[in-house]
Scaffold this motif. Structure first.
Motif, short mmCIF file in Angstrom:
data_model
loop_
_atom_site.label_atom_id
_atom_site.label_comp_id
_atom_site.label_asym_id
_atom_site.label_seq_id
_atom_site.Cartn_x
_atom_site.Cartn_y
_atom_site.Cartn_z
N LEU A 51 -1.94 7.59 -5.74
CA LEU A 51 -3.18 7.66 -4.98
C LEU A 51 -4.39 7.53 -5.91
O LEU A 51 -5.34 6.79 -5.63
N LYS A 52 -4.35 8.26 -7.01
CA LYS A 52 -5.50 8.27 -7.90
C LYS A 52 -5.74 6.87 -8.49
O LYS A 52 -6.88 6.40 -8.57
N PHE A 53 -4.66 6.21 -8.89
CA PHE A 53 -4.80 4.89 -9.50
C PHE A 53 -5.26 3.86 -8.47
O PHE A 53 -6.14 3.04 -8.74
N PHE A 54 -4.71 3.92 -7.27
CA PHE A 54 -5.02 2.93 -6.24
C PHE A 54 -6.44 3.10 -5.71
O PHE A 54 -7.16 2.12 -5.49
N GLU A 55 -6.88 4.36 -5.53
CA GLU A 55 -8.21 4.57 -4.96
C GLU A 55 -9.32 4.25 -5.94
O GLU A 55 -10.48 4.05 -5.54
N THR A 56 -8.99 4.19 -7.23
CA THR A 56 -10.02 3.90 -8.22
C THR A 56 -9.95 2.45 -8.71
O THR A 56 -10.92 1.70 -8.64
N TYR A 57 -8.77 2.02 -9.15
CA TYR A 57 -8.63 0.69 -9.76
C TYR A 57 -8.34 -0.40 -8.73
O TYR A 57 -8.52 -1.58 -9.00
N SER A 58 -7.85 -0.01 -7.55
CA SER A 58 -7.69 -0.89 -6.39
C SER A 58 -6.58 -1.93 -6.50
O SER A 58 -6.44 -2.75 -5.60
N ARG A 59 -5.81 -1.90 -7.57
CA ARG A 59 -4.67 -2.82 -7.65
C ARG A 59 -3.48 -2.19 -6.95
O ARG A 59 -3.32 -0.98 -6.97
N PRO A 60 -2.63 -3.00 -6.30
CA PRO A 60 -1.48 -2.45 -5.59
C PRO A 60 -0.63 -1.54 -6.47
O PRO A 60 -0.26 -1.90 -7.59
N CYS A 61 -0.35 -0.36 -5.96
CA CYS A 61 0.46 0.62 -6.68
C CYS A 61 1.25 1.42 -5.66
O CYS A 61 0.73 1.77 -4.60
N THR A 62 2.51 1.70 -5.96
CA THR A 62 3.35 2.47 -5.06
C THR A 62 3.87 3.71 -5.78
O THR A 62 3.98 3.72 -7.01
N GLY A 63 4.17 4.75 -5.02
CA GLY A 63 4.73 5.97 -5.57
C GLY A 63 6.08 6.24 -4.93
O GLY A 63 6.20 6.18 -3.71
N TYR A 64 7.08 6.53 -5.76
CA TYR A 64 8.44 6.70 -5.24
C TYR A 64 9.14 7.93 -5.81
O TYR A 64 8.88 8.33 -6.96
N GLU A 65 10.04 8.49 -5.03
CA GLU A 65 11.09 9.34 -5.59
C GLU A 65 11.99 8.40 -6.39
O GLU A 65 12.29 7.29 -5.94
N MET A 66 12.39 8.82 -7.55
CA MET A 66 13.01 7.89 -8.51
C MET A 66 14.17 7.08 -7.93
O MET A 66 14.21 5.85 -8.04
N GLU A 67 15.12 7.75 -7.29
CA GLU A 67 16.28 7.03 -6.78
C GLU A 67 15.92 6.14 -5.60
O GLU A 67 16.52 5.09 -5.41
N GLU A 68 14.91 6.55 -4.83
CA GLU A 68 14.50 5.75 -3.68
C GLU A 68 13.94 4.39 -4.11
O GLU A 68 13.96 3.42 -3.34
N GLN A 69 13.43 4.33 -5.33
CA GLN A 69 12.90 3.05 -5.82
C GLN A 69 14.00 1.99 -5.92
O GLN A 69 13.71 0.79 -5.90
#
Length: 378
Positions: free
Chosen positions: A241-259
């Motif tokens: 959230l912090k990276f996407f709301e500031t830098y605006s490049r696509p970024c996703t957050g995952y539980e490790m195995e779910e990735q």
């Protein structure tokens, strides 16, 4: 003359001071909250917040389940308001269910509506805000003041970190008073908190060094993912959230195995993959297997952030020289991503002090002068 706002990196660098303050001034903020848990036999607790407060809720839920042995649920406030049955099996009495609403400014529409509904339905409610005399405070049975101090810009960093720290302090105090832990265990948990507060400046500085070491590569980043597990799955979500709301490049957050279940089909050499290698037996061993796999199959841009041994192996990785407990690790592991978000924006000319949203005729906050969605009466 208007006071200049503290920058995003300024808030991050100020976090160690605020954590030390939270450690030493605990008796000024925790009495009513701790008393509520000691005096009531809560068996199920809801932790509600939106945005960064949602991720705070997830972390604190884990702390309370571990330390206080309650059934904990962290969910989006609107889901609670419209779709959640707090007691579907009927095994709890209403007075055994507590609903805690987190909102730094205290006027999030979703959180206020959820706490209002919980109170109307007869559940015990607690408001948690930094802003005094807020709407949320008025709606709840008990109020808990956050001592993170007001953040002067939109992307919240210091408040996220301090809220987790403050609720850890409160949780161990509740556990001590309810005799869920003995004095020796309390002392151990308390000393871990003090050590983290004392060492957090090192964590911030090492995160800045990591950023500077890799910034030329970071400048080329067009899409990324951040993965964590266990207590640090919420860390991955907040970091994203912090990276996407500031830098605006696509970024996703995952539980490790779910990735590994679907997203990898979309990955290629342009992806940047950040891995939070926190404490854990099978999960940490799994991470050690996944990191070289990602590098071989998808991209060279794999970055590991860790306190653990035998994980960090390259200049892209960040191995902290200090370590903390698993319970406190979300405080430590979010720092590098806050730093990354702040500094890459500074270096590329994005002013995080200024919101890019110019039209505010639909707001997520109750009407207030603070958010400019109500006219000042004369």
């Amino acid at each position: 003359m208007e006071k200049e706002k503290l920058s995003m990196i300024g808030h991050i660098q100020d976090t160690p001071r605020v954590l030390k303050k939270a450690y030493t001034t605990r008796n000024e903020y925790m009495t009513r909250f701790v008393d509520a848990f000691v005096e009531h036999d809560f068996k199920k607790v809801y932790f509600l917040g939106s945005g960064t407060s949602n991720h705070v809720s997830m972390v604190i839920k884990n702390l309370f389940v571990e330390l206080l042995h309650v059934e904990g649920v962290a969910c989006a406030p609107t889901l609670f308001t419209y779709h959640e049955n707090p007691n579907p099996s009927g095994i709890f009495k209403k007075e055994e269910i507590c609903v805690i609403g987190f909102s730094q400014h205290g006027d999030s529409i979703s959180t206020c509506e959820a706490v209002k509904k919980a109170a109307e339905d007869g559940y015990f409610t607690i408001a948690v805000t930094e802003q005094l005399n807020s709407v949320l405070e008025e709606l709840a049975d008990v109020y808990c003041h956050l001592v993170c101090e007001e953040e002067e810009i939109g992307p919240e960093t210091r408040g996220y970190t301090e809220t987790i720290f403050q609720f850890y302090i409160q949780a161990i105090e509740i556990a001590r008073r309810k005799k869920l832990i003995d004095q020796a265990r309390y002392q151990q948990l308390d000393e871990a908190a003090k050590a983290l507060a004392d060492n957090l400046e090192i964590v911030v500085n090492e995160s800045i060094d990591w950023y500077n070491r890799n910034k030329e590569e970071f400048y080329q980043m067009t899409k990324s993912s951040i993965a964590g597990y266990g207590l640090n799955y919420p860390t991955a979500l907040e970091s994203r959230l912090k990276f996407f709301e500031t830098y605006s490049r696509p970024c996703t957050g995952y539980e490790m195995e779910e990735q590994m279940h679907g997203p990898m089909r979309a990955y290629n050499q342009d992806n940047y993959i950040f891995m939070i290698a926190s404490e854990g037996r099978k999960e940490l061993e799994r991470l050690k297997e996944l990191v070289p796999y990602y590098k071989d199959v998808f991209t060279e841009h794999v970055f590991v952030v860790t306190c653990e041994e035998d994980v960090a192996s390259s200049e892209r990785d960040l191995k902290f020289s200090v370590k903390t407990t698993d319970l406190l690790s979300p405080i430590l592991y979010v720092i590098p991503f806050q730093v990354l978000s702040a500094l890459i924006c500074e270096d590329t000319g994005i002013d995080t002090k200024v919101s890019p949203v110019k039209k505010r005729y639909v707001s997520s906050h109750y009407p207030s002068l603070r958010h400019g969605n109500v006219e000042e009466t004369k």
